[in-house]
Design a protein around this motif. Structure first.
Motif, PDB file in Angstrom:
ATOM      1  N   ILE A   1      -9.319   9.997  40.769  1.00  0.00           N
ATOM      2  CA  ILE A   1      -8.533   9.779  39.319  1.00  0.00           C
ATOM      3  C   ILE A   1      -7.041   9.648  40.170  1.00  0.00           C
ATOM      4  O   ILE A   1      -6.754  10.746  40.991  1.00  0.00           O
ATOM      5  CB  ILE A   1      -8.280  10.647  38.403  1.00  0.00           C
ATOM      6  N   LEU A   2      -6.169   8.669  39.891  1.00  0.00           N
ATOM      7  CA  LEU A   2      -4.810   8.703  40.339  1.00  0.00           C
ATOM      8  C   LEU A   2      -3.754   8.691  39.359  1.00  0.00           C
ATOM      9  O   LEU A   2      -3.885   7.962  38.434  1.00  0.00           O
ATOM     10  CB  LEU A   2      -4.877   7.098  41.250  1.00  0.00           C
ATOM     11  N   VAL A   3      -2.793   9.612  39.670  1.00  0.00           N
ATOM     12  CA  VAL A   3      -1.949   9.842  38.647  1.00  0.00           C
ATOM     13  C   VAL A   3      -0.464   9.719  39.240  1.00  0.00           C
ATOM     14  O   VAL A   3      -0.183  10.507  40.120  1.00  0.00           O
ATOM     15  CB  VAL A   3      -1.987  11.390  38.144  1.00  0.00           C
ATOM     16  N   ASN A   4       0.103   8.537  38.845  1.00  0.00           N
ATOM     17  CA  ASN A   4       1.311   8.091  39.407  1.00  0.00           C
ATOM     18  C   ASN A   4       2.717   8.593  38.784  1.00  0.00           C
ATOM     19  O   ASN A   4       2.410   8.975  37.652  1.00  0.00           O
ATOM     20  CB  ASN A   4       1.293   6.562  39.593  1.00  0.00           C
ATOM     21  N   GLY A   5       3.619   8.325  39.480  1.00  0.00           N
ATOM     22  CA  GLY A   5       5.058   8.969  38.873  1.00  0.00           C
ATOM     23  C   GLY A   5       5.533   7.865  37.922  1.00  0.00           C
ATOM     24  O   GLY A   5       4.643   6.822  37.600  1.00  0.00           O
ATOM     25  N   SER A   6       6.564   8.259  37.289  1.00  0.00           N
ATOM     26  CA  SER A   6       7.150   7.541  36.124  1.00  0.00           C
ATOM     27  C   SER A   6       7.659   6.204  36.474  1.00  0.00           C
ATOM     28  O   SER A   6       8.351   6.116  37.541  1.00  0.00           O
ATOM     29  CB  SER A   6       8.425   8.376  35.535  1.00  0.00           C
ATOM     30  N   PRO A   7       7.253   5.175  35.713  1.00  0.00           N
ATOM     31  CA  PRO A   7       7.811   3.654  36.025  1.00  0.00           C
ATOM     32  C   PRO A   7       9.206   3.610  36.037  1.00  0.00           C
ATOM     33  O   PRO A   7       9.836   2.400  36.691  1.00  0.00           O
ATOM     34  CB  PRO A   7       7.042   3.089  34.931  1.00  0.00           C
ATOM     35  N   ASP A   8      10.025   4.767  35.510  1.00  0.00           N
ATOM     36  CA  ASP A   8      11.471   4.473  35.404  1.00  0.00           C
ATOM     37  C   ASP A   8      12.213   4.902  36.708  1.00  0.00           C
ATOM     38  O   ASP A   8      13.293   4.716  36.844  1.00  0.00           O
ATOM     39  CB  ASP A   8      11.818   5.554  34.203  1.00  0.00           C
ATOM     40  N   ASP A   9      11.220   5.463  37.405  1.00  0.00           N
ATOM     41  CA  ASP A   9      11.722   6.141  38.780  1.00  0.00           C
ATOM     42  C   ASP A   9      11.481   5.191  39.794  1.00  0.00           C
ATOM     43  O   ASP A   9      10.407   4.759  40.220  1.00  0.00           O
ATOM     44  CB  ASP A   9      11.285   7.463  39.081  1.00  0.00           C
ATOM     45  N   PRO A  10      12.540   4.637  40.547  1.00  0.00           N
ATOM     46  CA  PRO A  10      12.396   3.527  41.663  1.00  0.00           C
ATOM     47  C   PRO A  10      11.460   4.187  42.755  1.00  0.00           C
ATOM     48  O   PRO A  10      11.049   3.288  43.596  1.00  0.00           O
ATOM     49  CB  PRO A  10      13.632   3.130  42.016  1.00  0.00           C
ATOM     50  N   ASN A  11      11.249   5.398  43.039  1.00  0.00           N
ATOM     51  CA  ASN A  11      10.670   6.125  44.170  1.00  0.00           C
ATOM     52  C   ASN A  11       9.250   5.876  43.749  1.00  0.00           C
ATOM     53  O   ASN A  11       8.367   5.895  44.669  1.00  0.00           O
ATOM     54  CB  ASN A  11      11.157   7.566  44.199  1.00  0.00           C
ATOM     55  N   ALA A  12       8.547   5.948  42.558  1.00  0.00           N
ATOM     56  CA  ALA A  12       7.436   5.919  42.111  1.00  0.00           C
ATOM     57  C   ALA A  12       6.468   4.793  42.585  1.00  0.00           C
ATOM     58  O   ALA A  12       5.338   5.147  43.212  1.00  0.00           O
ATOM     59  CB  ALA A  12       7.218   6.116  40.654  1.00  0.00           C
ATOM     60  N   PRO A  13       7.097   3.394  42.489  1.00  0.00           N
ATOM     61  CA  PRO A  13       6.137   2.392  42.964  1.00  0.00           C
ATOM     62  C   PRO A  13       6.100   2.565  44.641  1.00  0.00           C
ATOM     63  O   PRO A  13       5.045   1.915  45.146  1.00  0.00           O
ATOM     64  CB  PRO A  13       7.230   1.288  42.720  1.00  0.00           C
ATOM     65  N   ASP A  14       7.021   3.137  45.274  1.00  0.00           N
ATOM     66  CA  ASP A  14       6.853   3.404  46.782  1.00  0.00           C
ATOM     67  C   ASP A  14       5.834   4.240  47.207  1.00  0.00           C
ATOM     68  O   ASP A  14       4.812   4.254  48.071  1.00  0.00           O
ATOM     69  CB  ASP A  14       8.206   3.473  47.354  1.00  0.00           C
ATOM     70  N   PHE A  15       5.788   5.418  46.296  1.00  0.00           N
ATOM     71  CA  PHE A  15       4.829   6.298  46.668  1.00  0.00           C
ATOM     72  C   PHE A  15       3.228   5.758  46.227  1.00  0.00           C
ATOM     73  O   PHE A  15       2.600   6.009  47.042  1.00  0.00           O
ATOM     74  CB  PHE A  15       5.022   7.726  45.638  1.00  0.00           C
ATOM     75  N   LYS A  16       3.159   5.004  45.267  1.00  0.00           N
ATOM     76  CA  LYS A  16       2.090   4.480  44.808  1.00  0.00           C
ATOM     77  C   LYS A  16       1.615   3.441  45.805  1.00  0.00           C
ATOM     78  O   LYS A  16       0.480   3.294  46.212  1.00  0.00           O
ATOM     79  CB  LYS A  16       2.223   3.596  43.399  1.00  0.00           C
ATOM     80  N   LYS A  17       2.716   2.558  46.217  1.00  0.00           N
ATOM     81  CA  LYS A  17       2.433   1.551  47.271  1.00  0.00           C
ATOM     82  C   LYS A  17       1.800   2.293  48.623  1.00  0.00           C
ATOM     83  O   LYS A  17       0.689   1.704  49.152  1.00  0.00           O
ATOM     84  CB  LYS A  17       3.581   0.633  47.668  1.00  0.00           C
TER      85      LYS A  17
END
Length: 370
Positions: free
Chosen positions: A178-194
């Motif tokens: 199960i993958l729980v990523n950060g908030s879509p409003d945070d620009p860092n979250a997509p980078d962590f996810k990537k």
């Protein structure tokens, strides 16, 4: 010189380009000395605004704020600070920008709640000759500098630790993760996810994946609980959580579902509760981000930019879709039970006495944390 390009911000920044050009002329690319055209004097002192995004994550009030304030005072003893915390509310933060501008700040250190909606506020500051240093999270608009971490690399560190943990007992494809990523409003979250996906894609079977609004631990608990109900508790072999708060929520959900022994869970931020869970064997790893150099660079930038000077104490740059600016990119470290003593304790981030409360005394002794 290392350049960090944030392509995902380019589209969102289009509107603010027009605002910045009409208000201030064509934005230059140096990101520092051109922001006001005239500087103030550190010997006389001036006001510096510090706007942080929230207080649920322990780091902001315990570490970021005092580090920033201490470094500013060292560089500019007569400077005063206008501090605000938005408590995870983007509207509140925009109002706070207006408040500190009205208070007469000459420079602003901004950790944005929502990197998109803060654009007009960044442009407004620019129009008033107030440089904006984007701190921790990259904001769109005509910023002057940026101090943070290589967030995609952090995602890679998280993914690598998670893959190692779930592979310890067999094939990483023997069940579902199960993958729980950060908030879509945070620009860092997509980078962590990537970065995380760069490591895990093709090597694990994803049973469910979520982008969790506001990095909410309660939201993570509900998401993981729902995923376990669909996947089946026996089929879950691990939970990737993008930070320690959500890792705590995920672990609570695993316990409620009767998952025993607990499967590996990873996090980020080296929060006290996360470190204690690691010592107790409930959480596998976290990511330690040394905030001191990040805060020091932001303070240096702020004091320099307010005086109409360039910041030259670094070789990194970042492009936020509007401008390319000088940046400080600080490395991060994976922390497990084996290196808590040599990382967060050795650096003074947390004292052993803070971590090793009576409930965790035996765990600390076993891990050599003292």
């Amino acid at each position: 010189m290392r350049t960090y390009l944030r392509r995902g911000l380019a589209v969102a920044a289009v509107a603010v380009i027009a605002v910045g050009v009409s208000a201030c002329g064509k934005a230059k690319q140096s990101g520092g000395s051109d922001n006001s055209g005239k500087g103030v004097s550190a010997s006389q002192g001036f006001k510096i605004g510090i706007l942080l995004p929230e207080s649920k994550t322990a780091r902001y009030e315990k570490f970021d704020r005092p580090y920033l304030e201490q470094d500013i005072k060292k560089l500019c003893p007569k400077c005063t600070i206008e501090y605000r915390n938005a408590n995870q509310n983007a509207d509140t933060q925009r109002q706070q920008v207006d408040s500190v501008l009205a208070a007469g700040v000459k420079v602003l250190i901004l950790d944005s709640v929502n990197y998109k909606s803060i654009q007009p506020s960044v442009a407004k500051a620019k129009a008033q000759g107030v440089p904006v240093v984007a701190y921790d999270r990259l904001a769109t608009g005509p910023i002057a500098g940026y101090s943070s971490f290589d967030n995609e690399k952090i995602g890679e560190l998280q993914g690598t630790a998670f893959l190692k943990a779930i592979s310890a007992k067999g094939s990483p494809k023997r069940g579902k993760v199960i993958l729980v990523n950060g908030s879509p409003d945070d620009p860092n979250a997509p980078d962590f996810k990537k970065g995380m996906h760069k490591i895990l894609d093709g090597k694990v079977n994803v049973g469910a994946e979520y982008d969790t609004t506001d990095w909410s631990p309660d939201g993570a608990r509900q998401e993981v609980g729902g995923a376990i109900s669909k996947i089946g508790a026996k089929n879950v072999i691990g939970v990737y959580a993008a930070n320690d708060g959500m890792a705590g929520g995920a672990i609570a959900a695993l316990k409620s579902a009767g998952v025993s022994p607990l499967v590996p869970v990873t996090g980020q931020d080296a929060e006290l509760a996360g470190l204690q869970r690691i010592l107790a064997g409930e959480q596998y790893a976290t990511i330690y981000k040394s905030i001191k150099p990040q805060a020091q660079a932001a303070a240096e930038m702020a004091v320099a930019f307010a005086q109409g000077k360039k910041w030259t104490n670094g070789s990194d740059t970042v492009n936020n879709g509007t401008v390319s600016v000088p940046a400080k990119i600080v490395p991060a470290t994976t922390v497990t039970k084996d290196n808590i003593e040599s990382t967060v304790v050795a650096d003074g981030y947390w004292k052993a006495s803070e971590i090793c409360t009576p409930a965790f005394a035996k765990d600390c002794a076993a891990a050599g944390v003292k």
